[in-house]
Design a protein around this motif. Structure first.
Motif, PDB file in Angstrom:
ATOM      1  N   LEU A 106       0.844  -1.167  -0.001  1.00  0.00           N
ATOM      2  CA  LEU A 106       0.114   0.200   0.142  1.00  0.00           C
ATOM      3  C   LEU A 106       0.769   1.381   0.398  1.00  0.00           C
ATOM      4  O   LEU A 106       0.687   2.164  -0.460  1.00  0.00           O
ATOM      5  N   GLY A 107       1.339   1.063   0.970  1.00  0.00           N
ATOM      6  CA  GLY A 107       2.656   2.197   0.653  1.00  0.00           C
ATOM      7  C   GLY A 107       3.619   2.195  -0.428  1.00  0.00           C
ATOM      8  O   GLY A 107       3.332   3.774  -1.345  1.00  0.00           O
ATOM      9  N   VAL A 108       4.117   1.193  -1.102  1.00  0.00           N
ATOM     10  CA  VAL A 108       4.584   1.664  -2.696  1.00  0.00           C
ATOM     11  C   VAL A 108       4.127   2.311  -3.593  1.00  0.00           C
ATOM     12  O   VAL A 108       3.996   3.399  -4.017  1.00  0.00           O
ATOM     13  N   LEU A 109       2.612   1.576  -3.310  1.00  0.00           N
ATOM     14  CA  LEU A 109       1.460   2.115  -4.905  1.00  0.00           C
ATOM     15  C   LEU A 109       0.650   3.167  -4.399  1.00  0.00           C
ATOM     16  O   LEU A 109       1.299   4.409  -5.605  1.00  0.00           O
ATOM     17  N   TRP A 110       1.021   4.364  -3.097  1.00  0.00           N
ATOM     18  CA  TRP A 110       0.908   5.236  -2.680  1.00  0.00           C
ATOM     19  C   TRP A 110       1.369   6.417  -3.017  1.00  0.00           C
ATOM     20  O   TRP A 110       1.386   7.159  -3.616  1.00  0.00           O
ATOM     21  N   ALA A 111       2.848   5.877  -2.461  1.00  0.00           N
ATOM     22  CA  ALA A 111       3.954   6.764  -2.862  1.00  0.00           C
ATOM     23  C   ALA A 111       4.048   6.805  -4.688  1.00  0.00           C
ATOM     24  O   ALA A 111       4.166   8.404  -5.121  1.00  0.00           O
ATOM     25  N   VAL A 112       4.296   5.901  -5.620  1.00  0.00           N
ATOM     26  CA  VAL A 112       4.374   6.132  -6.908  1.00  0.00           C
ATOM     27  C   VAL A 112       3.004   6.536  -7.655  1.00  0.00           C
ATOM     28  O   VAL A 112       3.163   7.326  -8.442  1.00  0.00           O
ATOM     29  N   THR A 113       1.101   6.741  -6.780  1.00  0.00           N
ATOM     30  CA  THR A 113       0.360   7.395  -7.742  1.00  0.00           C
ATOM     31  C   THR A 113       0.846   8.704  -7.345  1.00  0.00           C
ATOM     32  O   THR A 113       0.298   9.540  -8.301  1.00  0.00           O
ATOM     33  N   GLY A 114       1.364   9.521  -6.074  1.00  0.00           N
ATOM     34  CA  GLY A 114       2.177  10.727  -5.926  1.00  0.00           C
ATOM     35  C   GLY A 114       2.929  11.160  -6.438  1.00  0.00           C
ATOM     36  O   GLY A 114       2.618  12.410  -7.334  1.00  0.00           O
ATOM     37  N   LEU A 115       3.894  10.200  -7.033  1.00  0.00           N
ATOM     38  CA  LEU A 115       5.277  10.574  -8.022  1.00  0.00           C
ATOM     39  C   LEU A 115       3.863  10.559  -9.635  1.00  0.00           C
ATOM     40  O   LEU A 115       4.833  11.694 -10.203  1.00  0.00           O
ATOM     41  N   LEU A 116       3.488  10.108  -9.403  1.00  0.00           N
ATOM     42  CA  LEU A 116       3.042   9.339 -11.269  1.00  0.00           C
ATOM     43  C   LEU A 116       2.216  11.384 -11.356  1.00  0.00           C
ATOM     44  O   LEU A 116       2.025  12.080 -12.191  1.00  0.00           O
ATOM     45  N   LEU A 117       1.148  11.618 -10.496  1.00  0.00           N
ATOM     46  CA  LEU A 117       0.406  12.405 -10.745  1.00  0.00           C
ATOM     47  C   LEU A 117       1.686  13.770 -10.300  1.00  0.00           C
ATOM     48  O   LEU A 117       1.477  14.519 -11.210  1.00  0.00           O
ATOM     49  N   ARG A 118       2.392  13.631  -9.816  1.00  0.00           N
ATOM     50  CA  ARG A 118       3.580  15.306  -9.883  1.00  0.00           C
ATOM     51  C   ARG A 118       4.118  15.202 -11.441  1.00  0.00           C
ATOM     52  O   ARG A 118       4.527  15.707 -12.209  1.00  0.00           O
ATOM     53  N   ALA A 119       4.468  13.832 -11.945  1.00  0.00           N
ATOM     54  CA  ALA A 119       5.712  13.792 -13.228  1.00  0.00           C
ATOM     55  C   ALA A 119       4.109  14.356 -14.404  1.00  0.00           C
ATOM     56  O   ALA A 119       4.844  14.780 -15.018  1.00  0.00           O
ATOM     57  N   ALA A 120       2.717  13.857 -13.995  1.00  0.00           N
ATOM     58  CA  ALA A 120       1.950  14.580 -15.454  1.00  0.00           C
ATOM     59  C   ALA A 120       1.266  15.889 -14.668  1.00  0.00           C
ATOM     60  O   ALA A 120       0.645  16.668 -15.651  1.00  0.00           O
ATOM     61  N   GLY A 121       2.063  16.678 -14.500  1.00  0.00           N
ATOM     62  CA  GLY A 121       1.608  18.455 -13.911  1.00  0.00           C
ATOM     63  C   GLY A 121       0.467  18.112 -12.794  1.00  0.00           C
ATOM     64  O   GLY A 121      -0.602  19.734 -13.019  1.00  0.00           O
ATOM     65  N   ARG A 122      -0.460  17.372 -12.158  1.00  0.00           N
ATOM     66  CA  ARG A 122      -1.350  17.034 -12.006  1.00  0.00           C
ATOM     67  C   ARG A 122      -1.799  17.199  -9.954  1.00  0.00           C
ATOM     68  O   ARG A 122      -0.864  16.706  -9.793  1.00  0.00           O
ATOM     69  N   THR A 123      -2.721  17.661  -9.738  1.00  0.00           N
ATOM     70  CA  THR A 123      -3.093  17.333  -8.201  1.00  0.00           C
ATOM     71  C   THR A 123      -4.484  16.286  -8.289  1.00  0.00           C
ATOM     72  O   THR A 123      -5.085  17.161  -9.082  1.00  0.00           O
ATOM     73  N   ALA A 124      -4.622  16.194  -7.275  1.00  0.00           N
ATOM     74  CA  ALA A 124      -5.718  15.680  -6.750  1.00  0.00           C
ATOM     75  C   ALA A 124      -6.630  15.683  -5.514  1.00  0.00           C
ATOM     76  O   ALA A 124      -5.127  16.376  -5.030  1.00  0.00           O
ATOM     77  N   PRO A 125      -7.189  15.665  -4.918  1.00  0.00           N
ATOM     78  CA  PRO A 125      -8.089  16.304  -3.625  1.00  0.00           C
ATOM     79  C   PRO A 125      -7.183  14.874  -2.499  1.00  0.00           C
ATOM     80  O   PRO A 125      -6.752  13.854  -3.105  1.00  0.00           O
ATOM     81  N   ARG A 126      -7.109  15.704  -1.197  1.00  0.00           N
ATOM     82  CA  ARG A 126      -6.597  14.892  -0.040  1.00  0.00           C
ATOM     83  C   ARG A 126      -7.567  13.195  -0.186  1.00  0.00           C
ATOM     84  O   ARG A 126      -8.954  13.398   0.329  1.00  0.00           O
ATOM     85  N   GLY A 127      -7.344  12.069  -0.106  1.00  0.00           N
ATOM     86  CA  GLY A 127      -7.697  11.237  -0.055  1.00  0.00           C
ATOM     87  C   GLY A 127      -7.597  10.023  -1.163  1.00  0.00           C
ATOM     88  O   GLY A 127      -7.644   9.207  -1.679  1.00  0.00           O
ATOM     89  N   VAL A 128      -7.933  10.719  -2.234  1.00  0.00           N
ATOM     90  CA  VAL A 128      -7.387  10.043  -3.599  1.00  0.00           C
ATOM     91  C   VAL A 128      -6.692   9.453  -4.316  1.00  0.00           C
ATOM     92  O   VAL A 128      -6.815   7.622  -4.008  1.00  0.00           O
ATOM     93  N   PRO A 129      -5.109   9.537  -4.176  1.00  0.00           N
ATOM     94  CA  PRO A 129      -4.177   9.062  -4.059  1.00  0.00           C
ATOM     95  C   PRO A 129      -3.953   7.331  -3.123  1.00  0.00           C
ATOM     96  O   PRO A 129      -3.906   6.612  -3.277  1.00  0.00           O
ATOM     97  N   LEU A 130      -4.682   7.808  -1.660  1.00  0.00           N
ATOM     98  CA  LEU A 130      -4.624   6.825  -0.863  1.00  0.00           C
ATOM     99  C   LEU A 130      -6.043   5.865  -1.453  1.00  0.00           C
ATOM    100  O   LEU A 130      -5.769   4.609  -1.527  1.00  0.00           O
ATOM    101  N   LEU A 131      -7.106   6.389  -2.086  1.00  0.00           N
ATOM    102  CA  LEU A 131      -8.045   5.425  -2.599  1.00  0.00           C
ATOM    103  C   LEU A 131      -7.734   5.022  -3.409  1.00  0.00           C
ATOM    104  O   LEU A 131      -8.119   3.672  -3.717  1.00  0.00           O
TER     105      LEU A 131
END
Length: 498
Positions: A83-108
């Motif tokens: 869970l922790g790795v995939l959560w971090a990778v989700t945040g990394l991909l959002l950052r790489a794409a120049g996108r943001t998401a509401p709190r809780g969505v990357p964890l979801l």
């Protein structure tokens, strides 16, 4: 988010049930080796005798060192890591794409991907609860993903050099951990390297290629250590799985047939739609901008490093990468399992994580397409001078984003509820086995303390796991390991507990 507790609760329940795990199969042989010779002894045995997987031997030794307790803690610890790795990778991909998401969505997103990856397989016990299998085929691809996490902070030259070094070292470890995970890593890194000109912006393209080359070099070096080890040679000789037999035309053809059958099973497992659904939700709520981080916080954004590409290109590239990686893994495992490879679902996990991530990416593209369609409908409304009510009606007919979000949430919820039943049933079976295992463990220890040399053993099978006297004919493996564990001369087959 309202939806977030569902996958987290399911994952938490499944992790808690890990307390009912007890040793079986290969672990009977690991236990006395680590007890008598330590972790280094097991690593040496893996390298010289068993299979050459020194990285695998290290991880196995870490949880085996604590005996049965280590087996019980493996599932919850591995769930947190995944869970922790995939959560971090989700945040990394959002950052790489120049996108943001509401709190809780990357964890979801991370929790849904974790749930379907660990629990939607044909044999959840061997995927998630059996530590020996999980280390080789479930944790291995996740640890490969973890090598990308340092890229999130790679802004300065020093940080970038550290990320490249991490990729190399992680590759070396993955190469000695699992042949199949190494194959998947090599295929993915090669694909990213070849397509880097059309994926990354010019300012990071050279660095991305250096990172991929470091990962390829490290994985290749680790795999070379594994394949040239005495243990790997012994394993190939035992199963007649030499390089010549692996690439023989008949073996390649049978591997293709087996992979197509595996694909049929995977593609008809509807629970994987949970990955698509959560991807759609992410695509619907991800916003352009660099002012907030992946979780909606401050100061974590940056300019995008990924080039905008047509969805067809991304989906085609991802699908081809998955198919090549999956087939290559089947080619590697077919000489060992033969036609049984289609039933050895634990060996699919090396490339099933790639499949789940691909489905999530497709969902994101669908969600973004829905948002763009809604935006175009509103633009046409303004350009054509329609009334506000007419514009809303046309927008809803063209791209009903609210309905799409509701459908995505419903699919995620349905997947979680459906997976809860088999997890609960498996938990019941594990609890029953744990109670019997503990009683038998106490009896065997008591008999050994009294000086007994030959003691009866009752098989305690679960989910197709190997047990002493469980094979056809006179096969007794791993009876000798059980005897070593309890300091007995040998054990005999008993039909029931006394």
């Amino acid at each position: 988010m309202v939806l977030l507790p569902l996958p987290l609760a399911l994952l938490g329940t499944a992790s808690w049930l890990g307390g009912y795990v007890r040793p079986s199969a290969d672990e009977w042989c690991f236990l006395p080796t680590v007890r008598d010779n330590g972790i280094s002894g097991l690593v040496e045995k893996f390298y010289t005798v068993d299979n050459g997987r020194v990285g695998n031997g290290l991880l196995v030794g870490l949880y085996t060192k604590s005996g049965a307790t280590g087996h019980q803690w493996f599932a919850p610890v591995s769930a947190v890591v995944v869970l922790g790795v995939l959560w971090a990778v989700t945040g990394l991909l959002l950052r790489a794409a120049g996108r943001t998401a509401p709190r809780g969505v990357p964890l979801l997103v991370a929790s849904m991907v974790t749930v379907v990856f660990l629990l939607a397989t044909p044999n959840t016990y061997k995927t998630f609860y059996w530590p020996a299998s999980s280390v080789s085929h479930t944790a291995a691809p996740v640890l490969a993903c973890a090598a990308a996490i340092p890229l999130r902070w790679a802004r300065s030259r020093t940080a970038r050099a550290a990320a490249v070094a991490t990729a190399f070292l992680a590759g070396c470890f993955i190469g000695t951990l699992s042949e199949e995970a190494s194959a998947v890593a090599l295929v993915v890194l090669t694909a990213v390297l070849l397509l880097s000109g059309g994926i990354f912006t010019a300012r990071v393209r050279r660095y991305a290629r250096a990172w991929c080359l470091a990962g390829l070099t490290g994985t290749g070096a680790g795999a070379l250590v594994l394949l040239t080890s005495p243990g790997s040679r012994n394993r190939r000789e035992r199963f007649g799985a030499g390089t010549a037999s692996m690439v023989a035309p008949d073996s390649l053809l049978e591997s293709l047939r087996a992979f197509l059958e595996i694909l049929g099973t995977v593609l008809t497992t509807w629970q994987y739609l949970g990955a698509v659904a959560v991807g759609v939700l992410l695509g619907l709520c991800a916003n352009a901008g660099a002012g907030a981080g992946a979780g909606g916080g401050r100061g974590a954004g940056s300019a995008p490093v990924l080039l905008p590409r047509r969805p067809l290109f991304l989906v085609s590239a991802g699908t081809l990468t998955f198919l090549v990686a999956g087939y290559l893994c089947t080619v590697i495992t077919y000489p060992l399992f033969g036609s049984r490879v289609t039933g050895a679902s634990r060996t699919w996990n090396d490339y099933l994580l790639l499949y789940v991530l691909l489905l999530t990416g497709i969902g994101v593209l669908l969600g973004r397409a829905c948002v763009r369609g809604q935006a175009r409908a509103r633009e046409r409304t303004r350009s054509e001078g329609l009334t506000q009510s007419e514009g809303r009606g046309r927008g809803r007919r063209a791209w009903p984003t609210a309905l799409t979000a509701a459908a995505g949430a419903a699919v995620c919820g349905a997947v979680c509820f459906q997976l809860a039943h088999p997890v609960a049933q498996l938990g019941h079976d594990m609890r029953v086995r744990a109670e019997r295992w503990d009683r038998q463990d106490l009896r065997l220890r008591t008999e050994a303390a009294r000086g007994a040399r030959i003691v009866p053993y009752t098989r305690l099978p679960i989910s197709g796991m190997g047990e002493p006297f469980g094979g056809p004919g006179p096969r007794t493996w791993p009876a000798g390991c059980v005897a070593d564990y309890y300091h007995l001369e040998r054990i005999t087959d008993a039909r029931r507990l006394p």
